[in-house]
Design an enzyme around this catalytic site. Structure first.
Site, PDB file in Angstrom:
ATOM      1  N   SER A  53      59.344 -43.804 115.227  1.00  0.00           N
ATOM      2  CA  SER A  53      60.585 -43.939 114.474  1.00  0.00           C
ATOM      3  C   SER A  53      61.356 -45.156 114.978  1.00  0.00           C
ATOM      4  O   SER A  53      60.811 -46.243 115.119  1.00  0.00           O
ATOM      5  CB  SER A  53      61.408 -42.645 114.587  1.00  0.00           C
ATOM      6  OG  SER A  53      62.535 -42.691 113.750  1.00  0.00           O
ATOM      7  N   ASP A 172      57.453 -40.511 108.940  1.00  0.00           N
ATOM      8  CA  ASP A 172      57.961 -40.631 110.311  1.00  0.00           C
ATOM      9  C   ASP A 172      57.012 -39.939 111.289  1.00  0.00           C
ATOM     10  O   ASP A 172      56.625 -38.785 111.107  1.00  0.00           O
ATOM     11  CB  ASP A 172      59.353 -40.006 110.397  1.00  0.00           C
ATOM     12  CG  ASP A 172      60.100 -40.426 111.643  1.00  0.00           C
ATOM     13  OD1 ASP A 172      59.452 -40.784 112.649  1.00  0.00           O
ATOM     14  OD2 ASP A 172      61.350 -40.397 111.627  1.00  0.00           O
TER      15      ASP A 172
END
Length: 599
Positions: A53, A172
């Site tokens: 991320s 993600d």
């Protein structure tokens, strides 16, 4: 004995792993700046960097040698973009993702993929099977940016269609591995959330409850719950800057722990000397909070002008206290006599002084000193005036100005108030209203009454030491009823006396006589209100007595005598009738059976 090697030794190969953080990448940026300032060799000798991320973006910038200042500047712009909309980053009009993607295109060099290949490990989550995928091979700058964009993509938060990397859709990487490559034994883990990582916030060491989520062990605390909220929905910029300094300080603490570990090793050396120098500078600059004994030091250092001003402000309070505690009326001066006055009850709204009345129990307030110019400006305590006639007239005029004329006109059945002057008598003891003992009006302990008759005025003049009026002056009303020595009663609390029948001015008719009854507010407060609001009856009965029109016998012993014109001056002590509660009053006329039994 061989030298023991610890994880974090800059002379040995090691790895650095960045967890997912969202907007809390301020914390990781602070930790990176601390390593660059105090332990630059640790970043130079690291052979692997991992991230997921926003942590993957931090790792890519470190690998490419880009300063954190540029990243924080763009992050501030993204924060301002999010704050424009009510839904924040969930708004369809929010362009934060596009801004971050454009930033990577601008800041990364063209050969950045060469530096990142084999050194930068980006964690991704594959959409098809939900497996975690770590990418470390890149063929172009665009491919590197696409891998970073896939690692930061949160469904619904960043969009609805996941991006692609080499023909596969990814989201993600924090959904499958919040701390990527944590299984590396030489990895230095940096996490934004409080956990068991090397560099992370230390909230409360007494809480040992951990929960595992996204393949990561979180410490259960209110601070961690707040951080999870701030990661997706950013707070104010001031709070995010606090996260930056928190990451910087936590990295310094980690380096100090490494120094302590190497000092206990056989080498006996400090591997990060800059950290010790930095800590000594922080202590020398006094960034630590001052001791409690020195916190109130500025308040104690005051100039002499401030102390003199304090004394100057305290002197009026002392003067007001002295003037309030003085009890002798004859000693009062014109300057100090009119500063304060005793507040009268609500039913007796008559005050000779024009100054505002203050209760003795209320705190002292600053009152301007005014010199009296005449008898009507004198205080009610100082009753001695140079001119007795002028003093009484000033008191009557002041009472008329206070509004007593309207109150007395409604209570005296269309009688003029100019001929019935109210007289303010001395205050009574509060214990007298409770005991109900008979106290004469002329005594200092008697309650204050307003006698609406000239005899009451004459009695008050005798009490105040003033010469009585001429006996030839005709009285304006009948005398106060005398009950004789066998049935003396008196009021136990301040009240208003009621007038008896008198001749109307300008006519020869006489109004019917009414019994003079004085009522105490402690017995029935509603009766006093009714006395002033309602017009009195024309006959001799009151609302508190039962009417009996058939009975002609004068059963009541209370009678009013007509007042002759040459009525002498009343004595010093005058007794008035005390009226008990209406529920305790018996009827004037008794039934024939009851009267026969009593006889």
């Amino acid at each position: 004995m061989d030298e023991q090697v610890f994880k974090g030794d800059p002379d040995t190969p090691h790895s650095i792993s960045f967890s997912g953080s969202g907007f809390l990448s301020y914390y990781q940026a602070g930790a990176v700046d601390a390593l660059r300032d105090l332990a630059p060799r640790m970043l130079d000798t690291a052979h692997r960097f991992a991230g997921t991320s926003a942590g993957a973006v931090i790792a890519a910038l470190v690998v490419c040698g880009i300063e954190m200042e540029k990243y924080l500047r763009v992050l501030n712009m993204g924060l301002a973009e999010v704050k424009k909309f009510f839904l924040g980053p969930l708004s369809p009009s929010c362009k934060m993702v596009q801004m971050m993607r454009q930033f990577l295109y601008d800041v990364l060099p063209e050969d950045s993929y060469k530096f990142a290949t084999g050194k930068l490990h980006v964690s991704l989550t594959r959409v098809t099977d939900g497996e975690n995928v770590v990418v470390s091979e890149y063929r172009s700058k665009e491919e590197l940016i696409e891998a970073l964009y896939c690692s930061c993509f949160v469904p619904v938060y960043c969009g609805f269609i996941p991006p692609t990397y080499r023909g596969e859709r990814y989201i993600d990487g924090g959904f499958t591995s919040m701390q990527p490559c944590s299984f590396w034994t030489d990895s230095i883990t940096i996490s934004t959330f409080s956990s068991q990582q090397d560099i992370c916030p230390r909230d409360c060491p007494t809480i040992f409850h951990d929960f595992r989520m996204f393949n990561f062990s979180f410490q259960f605390s209110l601070e961690n719950i707040t951080r999870m909220t701030h990661a997706l929905f950013p707070p104010d910029l001031v709070i995010l800057q606090e996260y930056y300094y928190r990451g910087y300080n936590d990295a310094v603490s980690y380096l100090r722990r490494l120094n302590a570990a190497y000092l206990d090793s056989p080498s006996k050396r400090v591997i990060f000397p800059r950290v010790e120098v930095y800590c000594q500078i922080e202590v020398a600059l006094g960034h630590e909070p001052p001791p409690p004994s020195l916190q109130n030091l500025p308040a104690l250092r005051r100039s002499p002008a401030d102390s003199s001003q304090t004394h100057a402000q305290g002197s009026p309070k002392k003067d007001r206290k002295d003037s309030h505690s003085s009890a002798a009326p004859s000693v009062q001066t014109p300057e100090s006599g009119c500063k304060e006055s005793v507040e009268s009850p609500v039913s007796l709204r008559v005050s000779i002084s024009k100054q505002p009345s203050v209760s003795p129990l209320s705190p002292a307030q600053p009152v301007p000193v005014m010199r009296p110019t005449g008898p009507r400006d004198s205080c009610p305590i100082n009753v001695q005036t140079p001119n007795p006639e002028r003093g009484v007239k000033g008191a009557l005029d002041s009472a008329t100005e206070r509004g007593m004329k309207d109150a007395l006109a409604s209570a005296t059945d269309e009688q003029s108030t100019t001929t019935l002057p109210p007289v303010l008598l001395p205050a009574a003891d509060s214990r007298g209203s409770k005991t109900g003992s008979s106290v004469p009006i002329g005594s200092p302990e008697s309650p204050r009454l307003l006698l609406r008759s000239s005899q009451g005025a004459t009695a008050s003049r005798a009490t105040l030491g003033l010469p009585p009026l001429s006996p030839s002056t005709p009285p304006a009303g009948p005398p106060v009823e005398d009950l004789g020595p066998e049935r003396p009663t008196a009021t136990g609390s301040p009240a208003l006396s009621q007038l008896t029948g008198s001749a109307a001015p300008g006519t020869g008719k006489k109004a019917p006589h009414k019994p003079l009854l004085v009522e105490g507010p402690g017995e029935d407060s509603n009766t006093a209100k009714t006395m002033f609001k309602r017009k009195q009856k024309t006959n001799a009965t009151r609302e508190c007595f039962h009417r009996n029109a058939q009975s002609k016998k004068p059963a009541s012993k209370l009678k009013s005598a007509p007042c002759p014109l040459n009525f002498p001056v009343l004595p010093k002590r005058v007794w008035v009738t005390y009226k008990p509660h209406p529920s305790r009053i018996q009827d004037y006329s008794y039934p024939e059976g009851v009267s026969g039994q009593n006889s």
